[in-house]
Design a protein around this motif. Structure first.
Motif, PDB file in Angstrom:
ATOM      1  N   TYR A 118       0.836  -1.212   0.000  1.00  0.00           N
ATOM      2  CA  TYR A 118       0.000   0.000   0.000  1.00  0.00           C
ATOM      3  C   TYR A 118       0.870   1.261   0.000  1.00  0.00           C
ATOM      4  O   TYR A 118       0.680   2.164  -0.828  1.00  0.00           O
ATOM      5  CB  TYR A 118      -0.911  -0.027   1.225  1.00  0.00           C
ATOM      6  CG  TYR A 118      -1.762   1.211   1.388  1.00  0.00           C
ATOM      7  CD1 TYR A 118      -2.980   1.340   0.735  1.00  0.00           C
ATOM      8  CD2 TYR A 118      -1.341   2.268   2.201  1.00  0.00           C
ATOM      9  CE1 TYR A 118      -3.764   2.475   0.887  1.00  0.00           C
ATOM     10  CE2 TYR A 118      -2.129   3.407   2.356  1.00  0.00           C
ATOM     11  CZ  TYR A 118      -3.316   3.506   1.700  1.00  0.00           C
ATOM     12  OH  TYR A 118      -4.091   4.637   1.847  1.00  0.00           O
ATOM     13  N   VAL A 119       1.805   1.313   0.928  1.00  0.00           N
ATOM     14  CA  VAL A 119       2.678   2.488   1.027  1.00  0.00           C
ATOM     15  C   VAL A 119       3.528   2.627  -0.231  1.00  0.00           C
ATOM     16  O   VAL A 119       3.702   3.731  -0.768  1.00  0.00           O
ATOM     17  CB  VAL A 119       3.571   2.383   2.276  1.00  0.00           C
ATOM     18  CG1 VAL A 119       4.671   3.436   2.256  1.00  0.00           C
ATOM     19  CG2 VAL A 119       2.732   2.520   3.548  1.00  0.00           C
ATOM     20  N   GLY A 120       4.050   1.505  -0.716  1.00  0.00           N
ATOM     21  CA  GLY A 120       4.925   1.552  -1.886  1.00  0.00           C
ATOM     22  C   GLY A 120       4.251   2.149  -3.103  1.00  0.00           C
ATOM     23  O   GLY A 120       4.844   2.956  -3.828  1.00  0.00           O
ATOM     24  N   VAL A 121       2.993   1.786  -3.345  1.00  0.00           N
ATOM     25  CA  VAL A 121       2.261   2.318  -4.502  1.00  0.00           C
ATOM     26  C   VAL A 121       2.182   3.839  -4.427  1.00  0.00           C
ATOM     27  O   VAL A 121       2.459   4.542  -5.414  1.00  0.00           O
ATOM     28  CB  VAL A 121       0.845   1.713  -4.578  1.00  0.00           C
ATOM     29  CG1 VAL A 121      -0.012   2.470  -5.597  1.00  0.00           C
ATOM     30  CG2 VAL A 121       0.909   0.242  -4.944  1.00  0.00           C
ATOM     31  N   HIS A 122       1.809   4.373  -3.276  1.00  0.00           N
ATOM     32  CA  HIS A 122       1.614   5.818  -3.144  1.00  0.00           C
ATOM     33  C   HIS A 122       2.935   6.593  -3.185  1.00  0.00           C
ATOM     34  O   HIS A 122       3.006   7.668  -3.789  1.00  0.00           O
ATOM     35  CB  HIS A 122       0.864   6.126  -1.851  1.00  0.00           C
ATOM     36  CG  HIS A 122      -0.533   5.601  -1.824  1.00  0.00           C
ATOM     37  ND1 HIS A 122      -1.478   5.948  -2.765  1.00  0.00           N
ATOM     38  CD2 HIS A 122      -1.157   4.741  -0.967  1.00  0.00           C
ATOM     39  CE1 HIS A 122      -2.631   5.327  -2.506  1.00  0.00           C
ATOM     40  NE2 HIS A 122      -2.456   4.598  -1.417  1.00  0.00           N
ATOM     41  N   ILE A 123       3.959   6.054  -2.553  1.00  0.00           N
ATOM     42  CA  ILE A 123       5.250   6.752  -2.544  1.00  0.00           C
ATOM     43  C   ILE A 123       5.887   6.719  -3.924  1.00  0.00           C
ATOM     44  O   ILE A 123       6.419   7.738  -4.403  1.00  0.00           O
ATOM     45  CB  ILE A 123       6.188   6.128  -1.491  1.00  0.00           C
ATOM     46  CG1 ILE A 123       5.602   6.281  -0.089  1.00  0.00           C
ATOM     47  CG2 ILE A 123       7.569   6.782  -1.562  1.00  0.00           C
ATOM     48  CD1 ILE A 123       5.391   7.711   0.354  1.00  0.00           C
ATOM     49  N   ILE A 124       5.858   5.573  -4.584  1.00  0.00           N
ATOM     50  CA  ILE A 124       6.440   5.479  -5.931  1.00  0.00           C
ATOM     51  C   ILE A 124       5.733   6.428  -6.880  1.00  0.00           C
ATOM     52  O   ILE A 124       6.375   7.111  -7.689  1.00  0.00           O
ATOM     53  CB  ILE A 124       6.357   4.027  -6.452  1.00  0.00           C
ATOM     54  CG1 ILE A 124       7.318   3.129  -5.668  1.00  0.00           C
ATOM     55  CG2 ILE A 124       6.666   3.967  -7.949  1.00  0.00           C
ATOM     56  CD1 ILE A 124       7.150   1.651  -5.955  1.00  0.00           C
ATOM     57  N   ARG A 125       4.401   6.504  -6.778  1.00  0.00           N
ATOM     58  CA  ARG A 125       3.663   7.428  -7.636  1.00  0.00           C
ATOM     59  C   ARG A 125       4.149   8.857  -7.437  1.00  0.00           C
ATOM     60  O   ARG A 125       4.392   9.589  -8.401  1.00  0.00           O
ATOM     61  CB  ARG A 125       2.169   7.344  -7.329  1.00  0.00           C
ATOM     62  CG  ARG A 125       1.331   8.254  -8.225  1.00  0.00           C
ATOM     63  CD  ARG A 125      -0.057   8.510  -7.694  1.00  0.00           C
ATOM     64  NE  ARG A 125      -0.796   7.288  -7.388  1.00  0.00           N
ATOM     65  CZ  ARG A 125      -1.147   6.927  -6.173  1.00  0.00           C
ATOM     66  NH1 ARG A 125      -0.829   7.681  -5.132  1.00  0.00           N
ATOM     67  NH2 ARG A 125      -1.815   5.809  -5.978  1.00  0.00           N
ATOM     68  N   GLY A 126       4.271   9.270  -6.182  1.00  0.00           N
ATOM     69  CA  GLY A 126       4.716  10.635  -5.910  1.00  0.00           C
ATOM     70  C   GLY A 126       6.131  10.898  -6.388  1.00  0.00           C
ATOM     71  O   GLY A 126       6.418  11.977  -6.919  1.00  0.00           O
ATOM     72  N   LEU A 127       7.008   9.917  -6.220  1.00  0.00           N
ATOM     73  CA  LEU A 127       8.401  10.093  -6.640  1.00  0.00           C
ATOM     74  C   LEU A 127       8.549  10.157  -8.158  1.00  0.00           C
ATOM     75  O   LEU A 127       9.554  10.676  -8.660  1.00  0.00           O
ATOM     76  CB  LEU A 127       9.259   8.951  -6.074  1.00  0.00           C
ATOM     77  CG  LEU A 127       9.420   8.946  -4.548  1.00  0.00           C
ATOM     78  CD1 LEU A 127      10.235   7.741  -4.106  1.00  0.00           C
ATOM     79  CD2 LEU A 127      10.065  10.247  -4.056  1.00  0.00           C
ATOM     80  N   VAL A 128       7.558   9.651  -8.871  1.00  0.00           N
ATOM     81  CA  VAL A 128       7.561   9.768 -10.336  1.00  0.00           C
ATOM     82  C   VAL A 128       6.934  11.085 -10.776  1.00  0.00           C
ATOM     83  O   VAL A 128       7.501  11.814 -11.616  1.00  0.00           O
ATOM     84  CB  VAL A 128       6.812   8.574 -10.979  1.00  0.00           C
ATOM     85  CG1 VAL A 128       6.631   8.807 -12.479  1.00  0.00           C
ATOM     86  CG2 VAL A 128       7.564   7.279 -10.729  1.00  0.00           C
ATOM     87  N   ILE A 129       5.784  11.432 -10.209  1.00  0.00           N
ATOM     88  CA  ILE A 129       5.032  12.590 -10.683  1.00  0.00           C
ATOM     89  C   ILE A 129       5.680  13.909 -10.271  1.00  0.00           C
ATOM     90  O   ILE A 129       5.783  14.829 -11.099  1.00  0.00           O
ATOM     91  CB  ILE A 129       3.581  12.525 -10.158  1.00  0.00           C
ATOM     92  CG1 ILE A 129       2.823  11.395 -10.856  1.00  0.00           C
ATOM     93  CG2 ILE A 129       2.865  13.851 -10.403  1.00  0.00           C
ATOM     94  CD1 ILE A 129       1.386  11.251 -10.399  1.00  0.00           C
ATOM     95  N   VAL A 130       6.108  14.050  -9.032  1.00  0.00           N
ATOM     96  CA  VAL A 130       6.604  15.348  -8.551  1.00  0.00           C
ATOM     97  C   VAL A 130       7.811  15.831  -9.359  1.00  0.00           C
ATOM     98  O   VAL A 130       7.815  16.975  -9.853  1.00  0.00           O
ATOM     99  CB  VAL A 130       6.921  15.283  -7.044  1.00  0.00           C
ATOM    100  CG1 VAL A 130       7.597  16.582  -6.590  1.00  0.00           C
ATOM    101  CG2 VAL A 130       5.639  15.058  -6.235  1.00  0.00           C
ATOM    102  N   PRO A 131       8.854  15.030  -9.559  1.00  0.00           N
ATOM    103  CA  PRO A 131       9.975  15.523 -10.385  1.00  0.00           C
ATOM    104  C   PRO A 131       9.560  15.777 -11.836  1.00  0.00           C
ATOM    105  O   PRO A 131      10.076  16.702 -12.491  1.00  0.00           O
ATOM    106  CB  PRO A 131      11.008  14.394 -10.304  1.00  0.00           C
ATOM    107  CG  PRO A 131      10.643  13.613  -9.090  1.00  0.00           C
ATOM    108  CD  PRO A 131       9.150  13.704  -8.991  1.00  0.00           C
TER     109      PRO A 131
END
Length: 397
Positions: A118-131
Motif C-alpha cells: 500500500y505504502v509503496g504504490v503511493h510513494i512510488i507514484r509521488g516520486l515519479v510525478i513530482v519531479p
C-alpha cells in the motif's frame, strides 16, 4: 512550463472516458473485495470476536478504496498515454494484488506485505510525478499528495512491525490520515495561500465511480455464485437463498442507477465547485460499496445456512449491508438533486427496526425481508417518476 510536465498532464480534447487499461486495473479489485468478504465470512462462521474482526475488515477495505480512488483521480488528471502513467497503473495493480493476497493474514504474518504494498504504490507514484512536473504549477499539488502519504507511511509500516493491539491502533491512525487528506484534497503549507485547482472531468470521474460500483456488484455475484456452486450446500433452501441473492443484486443495481446514478455526470458538470461534489460522491460510494461487501458476506452465510438458527452477527451483515447501501444512495441523491427521497430513509429505518426480531427466524427469511424493502423502494421510484417529465439535477454546490 517544462516539456516533460506538459507531456505528463492530460491534453485538452483527449477522450474523457476510461480506457481498457483502467478496466484491466479494476479486475484486481473484484479479487480484493472477494478476499475481504471471505475473510469476514470465516470469522463469523468460526465465532470469533465479531466487532474486532469487522473493524479490521473495514480498515482493510478503506485502504483498498483509497488506493482505487486516488488512482482514478490520477488517471483523470494526467495523460494515460504516457509510459510513466501506464507504469504507475501497473504498479498500483501489482500493489493491490499483493494486498489482496495478504488480506487473510493482514493482521498476522502478512502485515508487512499488506502495508508495504500500500505504502509503496503511493510513494512510488509521488516520486515519479513530482519531479516530472518540475516548472509547472501542478507540481505543488502533487507534492502535497506525496507529503500526506509520506506522513501516513510511518504508522502503516510501524503498525506492520509491531504486534496487536498496537497494529490496529496505528493502522487506524494511518487510514484516518489518508482519508482526511483525500477529503480535504491534500492541503500543504505551500498551497494554503494559493489553493491548487483540481482539474476534473465530470464525465470521466463519474463514470469511474459507477464502474467501481459495478465491480462491487461483480464481487457480490462471484461470492454468492461460488457459495452455491459448492455441491455440499445444494440442499434445503440453498436454491431459494441463491435466487434471493440474485434478485437483491438486480435491485441494488436498479435502485443505484435510477435517476441520480444516471445524472451524476451532468450534476458534476453543472457544479460551481466540482471538488465538493466529488467529495460527497466519494463518501457515498464508500458507504455503498461497504454495504455491498456486507451483503455479499450475509448472502454467502444465507446460502450455506438457509434454514438454521440466525445469529445476531449474521443479522447485522444481512440487513446492515442494505442499510449502508441506502444511506450512501441517499447521499448520491442529495448530491444530484439537493434532496433525499423518503422511500430510502423509510427503507433504512424499517430494516434497522426489524433487525432485533430477526434472530427468531431462519437466515433465508431475514434475506427475504431485505429484498421486500429494496423492491418496495424500486417500485416507489417508478411510481414517483410515472407520467412526469425527466428530472434535471439541482446541484447544491
Amino acid at each position: 512550463m517544462s516539456t516533460r510536465a506538459a507531456t505528463l498532464l492530460r491534453k485538452p480534447g483527449q477522450p474523457e472516458r476510461p480506457n481498457l487499461l483502467e478496466l484491466f486495473f479494476d479486475l484486481v479489485f473484484v479479487f480484493a473485495l472477494n478476499r475481504l468478504s471471505h475473510r469476514l465470512v470465516e470469522d463469523l462462521n468460526e465465532g470469533r470476536a465479531v466487532l474486532s474482526d469487522a473493524s479490521e475488515t473495514v480498515l482493510l477495505l478503506l485502504a483498498f478504496l483509497v488506493l482505487w480512488f486516488v488512482t482514478a483521480w490520477v488517471t483523470d488528471i494526467y495523460d494515460l498515454q504516457t509510459p510513466q502513467l501506464q507504469g504507475m497503473v501497473y504498479t498500483a495493480m501489482l500493489g493491490a494484488t499483493i494486498m489482496a493476497v495478504a488480506v487473510p493474514r493482514a493482521f498476522g504474518d502478512g502485515s508487512l506485505a499488506f502495508a508495504g504494498a500500500y505504502v509503496g504504490v503511493h510513494i512510488i507514484r509521488g516520486l515519479v510525478i513530482v519531479p516530472a512536473l518540475r516548472g509547472h504549477a501542478a507540481q505543488r499539488r502533487a507534492a502535497g499528495v506525496l507529503l500526506w502519504f509520506s506522513l501516513s507511511a510511518v504508522p502503516w509500516i510501524a503498525g506492520a512491525i509491531l504486534p496487536e493491539p498496537a497494529r490496529g491502533v496505528l493502522w487506524a491512525l494511518a487510514i484516518a490520515i489518508d482519508a482526511t487528506a483525500l477529503l480535504l484534497f491534500y492541503p500543504a503549507p505551500w498551497t494554503l495561500r494559493t489553493p491548487q485547482q483540481w482539474p476534473v472531468s465530470a464525465e470521466y470521474i463519474s463514470e469511474r465511480y459507477r464502474q467501481f460500483f459495478i465491480i462491487a456488484l461483480g464481487e457480490l455475484i462471484l461470492t454468492t455464485g461460488s457459495a452455491y456452486s459448492d455441491a455440499s450446500h445444494r440442499q434445503g433452501g440453498a436454491a431459494a437463498a441463491f435466487a434471493v441473492s440474485f434478485v437483491t443484486t438486480v435491485l441494488l443495481f436498479r435502485v443505484y442507477l435510477f435517476k441520480a446514478g444516471q445524472l451524476l455526470p451532468e450534476a458534476l458538470a453543472a457544479a460551481r465547485e466540482p471538488p465538493r461534489l466529488i467529495r460527497e460522491a466519494f463518501l457515498a460510494h464508500v458507504l455503498m460499496i461497504t454495504g455491498i461487501v456486507a451483503v455479499a458476506v450475509g448472502y454467502e452465510i444465507v446460502i450455506r445456512h438457509p434454514l438454521g438458527h440466525t445469529k445476531a452477527a449474521w443479522t447485522v451483515v444481512i440487513l446492515g449491508g442494505p442499510i449502508l447501501f441506502l444511506i450512501g444512495r441517499a447521499l448520491v441523491e442529495h448530491a444530484v438533486f439537493a434532496r433525499v427521497s423518503r422511500s430510502r430513509l423509510i427503507g433504512a429505518l424499517v430494516l434497522a427496526g426489524i433487525a432485533p426480531t430477526m434472530t427468531f427466524v431462519p437466515p433465508l427469511i431475514v434475506a427475504v425481508a431485505a429484498v421486500v424493502v429494496l423492491a418496495a423502494i424500486a417500485v416507489a421510484d417508478l411510481a414517483r417518476a410515472s407520467g412526469k417529465p425527466p428530472e434535471r439535477p439541482s446541484v447544491p454546490h
